[in-house]
Enzyme design. Structure first.
Site, short mmCIF file in Angstrom:
data_model
loop_
_atom_site.label_atom_id
_atom_site.label_comp_id
_atom_site.label_asym_id
_atom_site.label_seq_id
_atom_site.Cartn_x
_atom_site.Cartn_y
_atom_site.Cartn_z
N CYS A 111 0.85 -1.29 0.03
CA CYS A 111 0.05 -0.03 -0.05
C CYS A 111 0.96 1.31 -0.05
CB CYS A 111 -1.07 -0.06 1.24
SG CYS A 111 -1.96 1.17 1.09
N HIS A 112 0.69 2.25 1.01
CA HIS A 112 1.64 3.35 1.11
C HIS A 112 3.00 3.01 1.76
CE1 HIS A 112 -2.30 4.99 0.71
NE2 HIS A 112 -1.94 6.25 0.34
#
Length: 184
Positions: A111-112
């Protein structure tokens, strides 16, 4: 399933990590025999994020100020928007991540989580999957952003989102199992 007996994995997080992006990979790593430790700038507990609200508190195993990359074989970087945004502003966290790349140890980010890889200067020349909002950041850092379930680029495993966790777990376990067990 690959055998990770004796593999020491640092999980670098602070408050606001996407809870499932830590707990599910950690469970898979532990079941494969790895020794996982939560490393954080926080000293006692870190708080997860469950999609739209605060999640559970988890015990910090190693405060970042005492963590040494040479004590670990591999690194896991969970996402969540708040967590990596805070970590990339923490010089010790960036240095910790950079040490894994410098020593060519396996790193997995979902994800991030790739934000911290960008800040560590380790994205250039790599194929990286991430949450779509990081596409421009990754391209500006010299990476090739891809919209794929999981990407393995040498010693780096990346995925886009929580729905990718089964594929992410499979590849991170494979990658981590091929790493030399050199941690003391």
């Amino acid at each position: 399933m690959a055998d990770l007996k004796g593999v020491k994995v640092a999980i670098l997080v602070t408050d606001g990590f996407e809870q499932v992006e830590l707990t599910e990979p950690r469970k898979a790593l532990d079941q494969a025999g790895a020794e996982t430790r939560i490393v954080s700038p926080k000293h006692e507990k870190v708080r997860g994020w469950k999609f739209t609200e605060w999640g559970d508190d988890l015990q910090v195993d190693v405060p970042l100020e005492r963590a040494r990359a040479e004590d670990f074989d591999s690194l896991l970087l969970p996402g969540g928007m708040m967590n990596p945004d805070k970590l990339r502003m923490e010089p010790r966290a960036v240095d910790f991540v950079n040490a894994f790349f410098r020593d060519e140890k396996p790193v997995a980010a979902i994800c991030h989580g790739s934000w911290t890889i960008i800040e560590a200067g380790a994205a250039r020349g790599r194929r990286i999957a991430s949450w779509p909002s990081l596409k421009t950041d990754l391209r500006n850092a010299g990476a090739e952003w891809v919209d794929e379930e999981v990407v393995v680029d040498g010693n780096l495993v990346t995925s886009r989102k929580p729905q990718d966790i089964p594929a992410f777990n499979r590849e991170l376990i494979g990658c981590f199992s091929r790493a030399p067990r050199q941690a003391a």
